[in-house]
Design an enzyme around this catalytic site. Structure first.
Site, mmCIF file in Angstrom:
data_model
loop_
_atom_site.group_PDB
_atom_site.id
_atom_site.type_symbol
_atom_site.label_atom_id
_atom_site.label_comp_id
_atom_site.label_asym_id
_atom_site.label_seq_id
_atom_site.Cartn_x
_atom_site.Cartn_y
_atom_site.Cartn_z
ATOM 1 N NE ARG A 39 -3.859 2.295 1.019
ATOM 2 C CZ ARG A 39 -4.043 2.984 -0.306
ATOM 3 N NH1 ARG A 39 -4.908 2.798 -1.053
ATOM 4 N NH2 ARG A 39 -5.326 3.808 0.257
ATOM 5 C CB THR A 119 -16.196 2.851 14.354
ATOM 6 O OG1 THR A 119 -16.555 3.615 13.205
ATOM 7 C CG2 THR A 119 -18.119 2.087 14.617
ATOM 8 C CB CYS A 259 -19.846 1.616 8.012
ATOM 9 S SG CYS A 259 -18.262 2.584 8.186
ATOM 10 N NE ARG A 330 -12.676 -2.452 3.818
ATOM 11 C CZ ARG A 330 -12.782 -1.284 4.560
ATOM 12 N NH1 ARG A 330 -11.721 -1.143 6.118
ATOM 13 N NH2 ARG A 330 -12.458 -0.413 4.282
#
Length: 429
Positions: A39, A119, A259, A330
């Site tokens: 990355r 989160t 999420c 994901r």
């Protein structure tokens, strides 16, 4: 201690962290850290595989991209933006955020501030992360270093509601730290900041934002289950009901991603620890988690109705990412459709113009096929309405059907019902 001339580092350069780093890097040099060296190399070469940031934006931002944790010592305001997934038992997995805390803790200096964006359930920053920072650094929180919390609100693929254009909720462990955190974010977030009363309040606010959305979608999904049995098109019903001024607009569908399909479990997990078993939240989660299986069962019915055999029948799935026009796999719930169909020995072919075939195989054990390798299918499931599919329209979708005849399941109801080709049956959730 002031907010002036704070040197920013961002730990975790995914969908959340990279836009944050880019925003700060436009005003001063920032440090972007990620343990994934591939990355880092990609970003150094001016390319963002998540498609959240353009090459021009990367070039226009002064960021030291690094996988060397020692470089973090060059900053004194650290933003942690790593994933917080759930495990197979749907329990919160704090491993990434705790490992990030260990990495950062080893580089902490007196006067540093650490702000978490990941989160978590209310209390995690102070109860789970701070002890790790203290243990590894040998410093005392509240005396030597300080913490804050500012929940991420990134919506992958959304080019309108971007990092700088969304009101930023901020929190600090005391009034002075809150002022610094608020001022640092306000320097780049044009939409302004909202100062939460405490870190726990900010953590809770993040979790319920997605829990509320999850529950609203679960209601739509339950309505779809009911109306399907009544042979009523759910979206026709929603269009009619939506003419009332206070009817909220939500649609049925697969609820995946990192999420909405994950965050409610952080809240219910903490509630259970405290002795309360949530009823409504878990009921909504159960409905949403089962929708992929329902779509697969409907596909089997359509396969039989089209005169096909179940065992050895061919079903093509268009789209495998968790939402349209993003490469993010994901927590994609399309895998639920795949696994249910395969349990009946149906041959499942999957195509997705955005997703990485290697990642799909590594994460889910499935192979993505280029369109030219797709065999004619009796049933096509448009699971994710990528722009490429919608632009191709019916000719592209029906090309996947053998002889142009068969069934199309349009999960999100995006195909034009007024131009269905002859020999094709359409079902939509």
């Amino acid at each position: 201690m002031t907010s002036h001339n704070r040197k920013i580092s961002v730990v975790g350069l995914g969908y959340v962290g990279l836009p944050v780093a880019v925003a700060f890097g436009k005003t001063a040099r920032a440090i972007g850290f990620d343990v994934n060296t591939t990355r880092i190399d990609e970003l150094k070469n001016g390319h963002d595989g998540t498609l959240e940031v353009t090459s021009d934006e990367l070039r226009g931002s002064d960021i030291l991209f690094t996988a060397d944790a020692a470089d973090l010592r060059g900053a004194d305001f650290h933003i942690v933006a790593v994933p917080t997934p759930i495990d197979q038992a749907k329990r919160p997995d704090l491993t990434p955020v705790l490992r990030a805390s260990e990495t950062l803790g080893a580089q902490l200096k007196a006067g540093d501030i650490v702000v978490y964006e990941s989160t978590v359930y209310p209390g995690a920053t102070e109860e789970d992360c701070v002890p790790v920072l203290e243990r590894v650094s040998g410093l005392k929180c509240g005396k030597d270093f300080f913490v804050g919390y500012s929940p991420e609100r990134i919506n992958p693929g959304d080019k309108e509601h971007t990092f700088t254009k969304i009101t930023k909720v901020v929190a600090g462990q005391n009034a002075e730290i809150l002022d610094i955190v608020a001022n640092v974010y306000a320097s780049v977030v044009t939409a302004g900041v909202h100062r939460a009363a405490t870190i726990k309040v900010a953590e809770a606010a993040k979790v319920i934002e997605n829990t509320q959305r999850d529950l609203n979608i679960s209601l739509m999904n339950e309505l779809a289950l009911i109306f399907d049995r009544m042979d009523i098109d759910t979206r026709d019903v929603l269009a009619a009901a939506g003419t009332k001024w206070n009817f909220l607009k939500f649609d049925p569908g697969l609820v995946g991603g990192h999420c909405i399909g994950v965050d409610p479990y952080y809240l219910t997990h903490k509630a259970a620890i405290l002795g309360y078993i949530p009823q409504v939240i878990l009921a909504g989660r159960s409905i949403n988690d089962d929708m992929g299986r329902y779509v697969a069962q409907r596909a089997i019915r359509e396969l039989i109705a089209a005169g096909g055999v179940v065992k050895g029948g061919v079903v093509t799935i268009l789209g495998f990412t968790f939402k349209e026009d993003v490469p993010d796999l994901r927590n994609t719930r399309v895998i639920d459709i795949v696994e249910e169909l395969r349990s009946y020995d149906i041959e499942v072919q999957i195509h997705d113009p955005y997703a990485s075939s290697d990642e799909a195989h590594e994460e889910y054990g499935v192979r993505l096929l280029p369109s030219e390798q797709l065999k004619p299918a009796q049933v096509v499931i448009l699971a994710v309405p990528h722009r490429e599919y919608l632009d191709g329209g019916w000719p592209m979708v029906t090309a996947a059907l053998g002889g142009g005849k068969g069934a199309v399941l349009d999960v999100k109801g995006r195909m034009d019902r007024n131009s269905i080709p002859d020999g094709v049956s359409l079902w939509r959730l």
